[in-house]
Design an enzyme around this catalytic site. Sequence first.
Site, mmCIF file in Angstrom:
data_model
loop_
_atom_site.group_PDB
_atom_site.id
_atom_site.type_symbol
_atom_site.label_atom_id
_atom_site.label_comp_id
_atom_site.label_asym_id
_atom_site.label_seq_id
_atom_site.Cartn_x
_atom_site.Cartn_y
_atom_site.Cartn_z
ATOM 1 N N GLY A 46 0.868 -1.471 0.112
ATOM 2 C CA GLY A 46 0.208 0.411 0.166
ATOM 3 C C GLY A 46 1.102 1.017 -0.514
ATOM 4 O O GLY A 46 2.141 0.864 0.727
ATOM 5 N N GLN A 51 2.911 9.933 1.538
ATOM 6 C CA GLN A 51 4.189 9.412 1.485
ATOM 7 C C GLN A 51 5.272 9.776 1.002
ATOM 8 O O GLN A 51 5.994 9.025 0.407
ATOM 9 C CB GLN A 51 3.906 7.884 1.787
ATOM 10 C CG GLN A 51 3.548 7.251 3.059
ATOM 11 C CD GLN A 51 3.391 5.849 2.528
ATOM 12 O OE1 GLN A 51 2.478 5.395 2.290
ATOM 13 N NE2 GLN A 51 4.366 4.853 3.412
ATOM 14 N N CYS A 94 5.870 -0.506 7.441
ATOM 15 C CA CYS A 94 5.645 1.172 7.190
ATOM 16 C C CYS A 94 7.283 1.338 6.054
ATOM 17 O O CYS A 94 8.214 1.732 6.885
ATOM 18 C CB CYS A 94 5.155 1.966 8.096
ATOM 19 S SG CYS A 94 4.647 3.771 7.283
ATOM 20 N N LEU A 95 6.220 1.785 4.738
ATOM 21 C CA LEU A 95 7.822 2.541 3.678
ATOM 22 C C LEU A 95 8.446 3.580 4.376
ATOM 23 O O LEU A 95 9.350 3.428 4.413
ATOM 24 C CB LEU A 95 6.913 2.545 2.359
ATOM 25 C CG LEU A 95 6.906 1.579 1.630
ATOM 26 C CD1 LEU A 95 5.892 1.659 0.567
ATOM 27 C CD2 LEU A 95 7.762 0.135 1.319
ATOM 28 N N HIS A 136 -4.394 1.195 7.560
ATOM 29 C CA HIS A 136 -2.971 1.918 7.812
ATOM 30 C C HIS A 136 -2.958 3.138 6.483
ATOM 31 O O HIS A 136 -2.500 4.258 7.630
ATOM 32 C CB HIS A 136 -2.050 0.779 7.289
ATOM 33 C CG HIS A 136 -0.564 1.126 7.423
ATOM 34 N ND1 HIS A 136 0.350 0.175 8.164
ATOM 35 C CD2 HIS A 136 -0.246 2.135 6.070
ATOM 36 C CE1 HIS A 136 1.777 0.627 7.686
ATOM 37 N NE2 HIS A 136 0.958 2.163 6.836
ATOM 38 N N GLU A 137 -3.478 2.945 5.314
ATOM 39 C CA GLU A 137 -3.224 3.858 4.674
ATOM 40 C C GLU A 137 -4.223 5.531 4.841
ATOM 41 O O GLU A 137 -3.874 6.271 4.649
ATOM 42 C CB GLU A 137 -3.563 2.853 2.886
ATOM 43 C CG GLU A 137 -3.229 2.333 2.835
ATOM 44 C CD GLU A 137 -0.948 2.899 3.095
ATOM 45 O OE1 GLU A 137 -0.875 3.482 2.849
ATOM 46 O OE2 GLU A 137 -1.146 1.227 2.592
ATOM 47 N N HIS A 140 -2.679 7.056 7.074
ATOM 48 C CA HIS A 140 -1.770 7.949 6.954
ATOM 49 C C HIS A 140 -1.691 9.594 5.987
ATOM 50 O O HIS A 140 -1.364 10.222 6.443
ATOM 51 C CB HIS A 140 -0.644 7.986 5.038
ATOM 52 C CG HIS A 140 0.309 6.688 5.722
ATOM 53 N ND1 HIS A 140 1.232 7.147 6.652
ATOM 54 C CD2 HIS A 140 0.340 5.607 5.136
ATOM 55 C CE1 HIS A 140 2.427 5.798 6.438
ATOM 56 N NE2 HIS A 140 1.457 5.170 6.207
#
Length: 169
Positions: A46, A51, A94-95, A136-137, A140
């Site tokens: 994702g 991000q 998480c990236l 999660h997204e 963000h």
Amino acid sequence: MTIKPIQFVPDPILRKAALPVEKITDSIKQLLDDMAETMYDAPGIGLAAPQIGELKRVIVMDCSRDEETNELWQMINPIIIQSSEESSTLEEGCLSIPGHNSEVSRPNWVELRFTDINGKEQQIKAEGLLAACVQHEIDHLNGILFIDHISKLKRDIIWRKVLKEARQT
Ligand code: GNR
Ligand code: NI
């Protein structure tokens, strides 16, 4: 399509709320495509627009396991309209916080509404990994990170390492 650089903690952009998309312009479609390419390249399951430094309410996801059947979701202005009472725990990463995974507890399923890349309103129920990922997204988009959902002790351990790594780069 372009691979965009991913922003890491403690970059303050990751703590800001993203703004709703008013109109699906060519630049929004471009953003969705760049996000998909950036997610696949990372690789991640994702990615949220903040991000890559864009404070817009746009997310992409692909939680399919095998390589042949991609299941790309590109969502504009996603909102959760209902969540399950029961929660389950899943290991998340998480990236934007590379190398620091932790178990996170979230509702098992969520019902969500979003606008797709063609401007069509959609409503779906997400379960399993997709449910965890979409929560999660959407977090963000509100400046929330998975470390906000874990114990203070675990968060402090990760944060200490993050700051140490940031000092070394
Ligand atoms: O790649 C990712 N894996 C993942 C695993 C469990 C729950 C959520 C995620 S999302 C993450 C990519 C990312 O940072 N998205 O914002
Ligand atoms: Ni993330």
